[in-house]
Design a protein around this motif. Structure first.
Motif, short mmCIF file in Angstrom:
data_model
loop_
_atom_site.label_atom_id
_atom_site.label_comp_id
_atom_site.label_asym_id
_atom_site.label_seq_id
_atom_site.Cartn_x
_atom_site.Cartn_y
_atom_site.Cartn_z
N ALA A 27 0.83 -1.21 0.00
CA ALA A 27 0.00 0.00 0.00
C ALA A 27 0.86 1.26 0.00
O ALA A 27 1.81 1.39 0.77
CB ALA A 27 -0.95 0.00 1.19
N SER A 28 0.49 2.20 -0.88
CA SER A 28 1.40 3.31 -1.15
C SER A 28 0.89 4.69 -0.77
O SER A 28 1.70 5.62 -0.64
CB SER A 28 1.76 3.31 -2.63
N SER A 29 -0.43 4.85 -0.62
CA SER A 29 -0.90 6.22 -0.36
C SER A 29 -1.30 6.46 1.08
O SER A 29 -1.15 7.55 1.59
CB SER A 29 -2.09 6.56 -1.28
N GLY A 30 -1.85 5.44 1.76
CA GLY A 30 -2.13 5.62 3.17
C GLY A 30 -3.48 5.11 3.61
O GLY A 30 -4.20 4.45 2.87
N VAL A 80 -10.75 -0.40 -11.42
CA VAL A 80 -9.60 -0.19 -12.31
C VAL A 80 -8.96 1.14 -11.91
O VAL A 80 -9.56 2.20 -12.08
CB VAL A 80 -10.03 -0.17 -13.80
N HIS A 81 -7.79 1.06 -11.33
CA HIS A 81 -7.07 2.26 -10.87
C HIS A 81 -6.47 2.93 -12.11
O HIS A 81 -5.89 2.25 -12.95
CB HIS A 81 -5.97 1.79 -9.91
N PRO A 82 -6.60 4.25 -12.23
CA PRO A 82 -6.14 4.87 -13.49
C PRO A 82 -4.64 4.89 -13.70
O PRO A 82 -4.18 5.01 -14.84
CB PRO A 82 -6.69 6.30 -13.40
N PHE A 90 3.79 -1.96 -11.06
CA PHE A 90 3.91 -1.09 -9.90
C PHE A 90 2.83 -0.02 -10.00
O PHE A 90 2.54 0.48 -11.10
CB PHE A 90 5.28 -0.40 -9.87
N LEU A 91 2.28 0.33 -8.86
CA LEU A 91 1.25 1.36 -8.85
C LEU A 91 1.89 2.75 -8.76
O LEU A 91 2.86 2.94 -8.02
CB LEU A 91 0.35 1.15 -7.62
N ALA A 92 1.38 3.69 -9.53
CA ALA A 92 1.73 5.10 -9.35
C ALA A 92 0.75 5.63 -8.31
O ALA A 92 -0.43 5.89 -8.62
CB ALA A 92 1.60 5.87 -10.65
N ALA A 93 1.22 5.72 -7.07
CA ALA A 93 0.33 6.03 -5.93
C ALA A 93 -0.56 7.23 -6.23
O ALA A 93 -0.10 8.23 -6.79
CB ALA A 93 1.17 6.32 -4.69
N GLU A 94 -1.81 7.11 -5.83
CA GLU A 94 -2.75 8.21 -6.03
C GLU A 94 -2.26 9.48 -5.32
O GLU A 94 -2.57 10.60 -5.74
CB GLU A 94 -4.13 7.80 -5.49
N ALA A 95 -1.48 9.30 -4.26
CA ALA A 95 -0.93 10.46 -3.55
C ALA A 95 -0.09 11.34 -4.47
O ALA A 95 0.08 12.54 -4.21
CB ALA A 95 -0.12 10.00 -2.34
N THR A 112 -13.12 10.45 -8.48
CA THR A 112 -13.01 9.04 -8.07
C THR A 112 -12.32 8.23 -9.18
O THR A 112 -12.31 8.63 -10.34
CB THR A 112 -14.40 8.44 -7.81
N ARG A 113 -11.80 7.05 -8.78
CA ARG A 113 -11.02 6.26 -9.73
C ARG A 113 -11.83 5.80 -10.94
O ARG A 113 -11.32 5.77 -12.05
CB ARG A 113 -10.47 5.02 -9.00
N ASP A 114 -13.08 5.43 -10.71
CA ASP A 114 -13.90 4.97 -11.84
C ASP A 114 -14.04 6.10 -12.86
O ASP A 114 -13.93 5.89 -14.07
CB ASP A 114 -15.27 4.45 -11.37
N LEU A 160 -6.06 -3.19 -13.09
CA LEU A 160 -6.99 -3.81 -12.14
C LEU A 160 -6.37 -3.65 -10.76
O LEU A 160 -5.17 -3.90 -10.59
CB LEU A 160 -7.16 -5.30 -12.45
N HIS A 161 -7.18 -3.29 -9.78
CA HIS A 161 -6.54 -2.91 -8.52
C HIS A 161 -7.23 -3.50 -7.30
O HIS A 161 -6.57 -3.88 -6.32
CB HIS A 161 -6.52 -1.38 -8.42
N PHE A 162 -8.56 -3.56 -7.31
CA PHE A 162 -9.27 -3.89 -6.07
C PHE A 162 -10.62 -4.49 -6.42
O PHE A 162 -11.25 -4.08 -7.40
CB PHE A 162 -9.48 -2.61 -5.25
N ASN A 213 -17.52 1.90 -6.12
CA ASN A 213 -16.14 2.44 -6.18
C ASN A 213 -15.59 2.65 -4.78
O ASN A 213 -16.20 3.34 -3.97
CB ASN A 213 -16.13 3.79 -6.91
N ARG A 214 -14.42 2.04 -4.50
CA ARG A 214 -13.78 2.27 -3.20
C ARG A 214 -12.95 3.53 -3.24
O ARG A 214 -12.22 3.77 -4.20
CB ARG A 214 -12.87 1.09 -2.82
N LEU A 215 -13.05 4.32 -2.18
CA LEU A 215 -12.20 5.51 -2.08
C LEU A 215 -10.78 5.10 -1.71
O LEU A 215 -10.58 4.19 -0.88
CB LEU A 215 -12.73 6.44 -0.99
N GLY A 216 -9.79 5.76 -2.29
CA GLY A 216 -8.39 5.52 -1.93
C GLY A 216 -8.22 5.66 -0.42
O GLY A 216 -8.78 6.57 0.19
N GLY A 217 -7.47 4.75 0.18
CA GLY A 217 -7.18 4.81 1.62
C GLY A 217 -8.19 4.08 2.48
O GLY A 217 -7.97 3.89 3.68
N SER A 218 -9.31 3.63 1.88
CA SER A 218 -10.35 2.98 2.69
C SER A 218 -10.17 1.46 2.77
O SER A 218 -10.92 0.82 3.49
CB SER A 218 -11.74 3.30 2.14
#
Ligand code: FAD
Ligand code: SIN
Length: 488
Positions: A58-61, A262-264, A279-284, A306-308, A414-416, A454-459
């Protein structure tokens, strides 16, 4: 990972019943930590070579509201933001299901302050830096100020505590293949493990907390079953089979299985474009000010939607690449201010060659103009045509050809998986009558229904900590009443 095999012989049972935790990601580690606090013997089983699951990446928090690390007035909008992000999957659900979804969202949002305090104050994880991610109306995603990324910092700290805990035993390369049920109650699991180079099936008795994660890495299996239209996308998740079917086998019910996030922004490593796990480019990176540019230099979206929404805009506006995987040509760009706010992340991405340091002039005439326009928006001189609400630590005001730029190629991944087993706010797994299956709890990404569309980042880290601890408390009291009070 080898395919699941049925035992050829009667399984060997270990002696004393224990609470069994399946999975050593954050949900499993949170449950185990809580169980050990109640002095309950715990065995964690994980099929991987190393503990931590996807959680360690996990990269953003982790989200929390309101916390002392946030600035400004008390944050009261986390519940509303989560409902908005869950979208029609939430609003169109029938009364009873709607109430369950509401309770789940109430539980994570109300307990988010406590989860951040538990990790920071009791466990000693630095979570003092806060960013605003997509779909959030406030900055509430907590990470450390430098040092390890949040997943590694949190998981590493919990693991360290559990490794020296006399109540906890952890077995790696131990793949759970069956949940054991007697009458209506879950009474243990069977698992396959390697003994002297040979696969052996064993069993353990006791109540079970399932924390086996999602299935976004099961690209050819469960993803293609529930969302064949997503075939061909790369993933950020480890390639492993989803374990939800083991729970369905004993009466659990699934929900929202087609809701796959699907994380952008996964990094498109130009040295290895065909990599299926990215590797993920963290949303942060966007939260701290980064923007997305098409190959003609134009912006195309509010990067903090949101990611969607961002993924949808990207796949419509960007040029599709001629690669075996479904990938698009988009650049993530940060100025020095945004990059400095994520210094340790940036050092890793630069070292890996996923981002490079260059100049704004190198990006071409249009990009130079677009970045100046963005800098003017940040400075309050112009309205953002895309309605971006926050700009993190972007600091560049006067964009020159020799101004420093950090860039990397990104593509949707694909992310979550929002879907999973139906559970309630006590982490109980429900059957098709809506009844809790005794002796069984679930937490983390294996569960479904909480995030809706859609899940919010960090949740996700948040749900692991909140429902993992609830599952730990529930399983502890069940163990005390059913196992220590002479039932077994
Ligand atoms: P996991 O951490 O995936 O752990 C599940 C474990 O169960 C695994 O170790 C697996 O080997 C084991 N397992 C599975 N099946 C079996 C079986 N049958 N028998 C035995 N063991 C089994 N979320 C956030 O909130 N914030 C972030 O910043 C963030 N960043 C992310 C970055 C990346 C690159 C990724 C991939 C995800 C990120 N997420 C983030 C999402 C989040 O990390 C995960 O969704 C979450 O941690 C899942 O935790 P979990 O404990 O449910 O599962
Ligand atoms: C990210 O760092 O972009 C992932 C955050 C999350 O999945 O919550």
């Amino acid at each position: 990972m080898s395919a699941s095999t049925c035992p050829a012989t009667a399984p060997l049972a270990t002696t004393q019943p224990r609470v069994i935790v399946v999975g050593s990601g954050l949900a499993g580690l949170s449950a185990a930590t809580q169980l050990s606090k109640h002095s309950i013997p715990v065995t964690i089983l994980d099929c991987a070579d190393r503990p931590g699951g996807n959680s360690i990446k996990a990269s953003s928090g982790i989200n929390g509201a309101p916390t002392r690390f946030q600035t400004g007035p008390d944050d009261t909008t986390f519940y509303d933001d989560t409902v908005r992000s869950a979208g029609a999957t939430f609003t169109s659900s029938q009364a009873e299901e709607r109430e369950r979804r509401e309770n789940l969202i109430q539980t994570i949002t109300n307990r988010s302050k406590g989860a951040v305090e538990w990790l920071s104050d009791e466990m000693g994880v630095d979570l003092s830096k806060v960013a605003q991610l997509g779909g959030h109306s406030r900055a509430r995603t907590h990470r450390g100020n430098g040092g390890k990324p949040p997943g590694a910092a949190i998981v590493g700290t919990l693991l360290e505590g559990l490794k020296k805990n006399p109540f906890v035993d952890m077995k790696m390369k131990a793949r759970v293949t069956k949940v054991l049920k007697e009458a209506k109650e879950v009474v243990g699991v069977e698992y396959v493990t390697d003994v002297d180079g040979k696969e052996q099936t064993k069993s353990i008795q006791g109540p079970v907390v399932f924390a086996s994660g999602g299935f976004a890495g099961d690209v050819r299996g469960m993803v293609s079953k529930y969302r064949p239209d997503l075939t061909g996308f790369p993933s950020t998740n480890e390639a492993r089979a989803g374990s939800q079917p083991l729970l369905v086998d004993i009466g659990a019910k699934l929900v929202d299985m087609d809701q796959i996030q699907v994380h952008p922004t996964g990094f498109l490593d130009t040295k290895d474009e065909s990599a299926t796990v990215k590797f993920l480019a963290a949303e942060a990176l966007r939260g701290e000010g980064g923007i997305l540019l098409l190959n003609n230099g134009q912006r195309f979206v509010n990067e903090l939607q949101t990611r969607d929404h961002v993924t949808d805009a990207l796949t419509k506006a960007a040029t599709k690449l001629d690669t075996d995987l479904r990938q698009w040509d988009v650049t993530l760009l940060l100025d020095e201010g945004a990059a400095a706010a994520l210094d340790s992340h940036m050092q890793f991405y630069l070292w890996k060659g996923l981002m490079k340091k260059t100049t704004m002039g190198d990006l071409g005439e249009t990009a130079l103009e677009i970045v100046q326009e963005y800098a003017d928006i940040v400075a309050g001189k112009k309205e953002d045509p895309f309605g971006r609400p926050a700009f993190g630590n972007w600091s560049l005001t006067d964009v020159q050809a020799d101004s420093v730029a950090y860039v990397g190629k990104v593509t949707p991944v694909l992310h979550f998986t929002m879907g999973g087993v139906i559970f309630n706010d006590e982490s109980e797994v429900l059957d098709d009558q809506g009844q809790a299956i005794p002796g069984l709890w679930a937490a983390g990404e294996v569960t479904g229904g909480l995030h809706g569309h859609n899940r919010l980042g960090g949740s996700s880290l948040l749900e692991c900590a909140v429902f993992g601890r609830i599952a730990g408390d529930q399983a502890a009291s069940f163990y005390q009443s059913h196992y220590l009070a002479g039932k077994v």
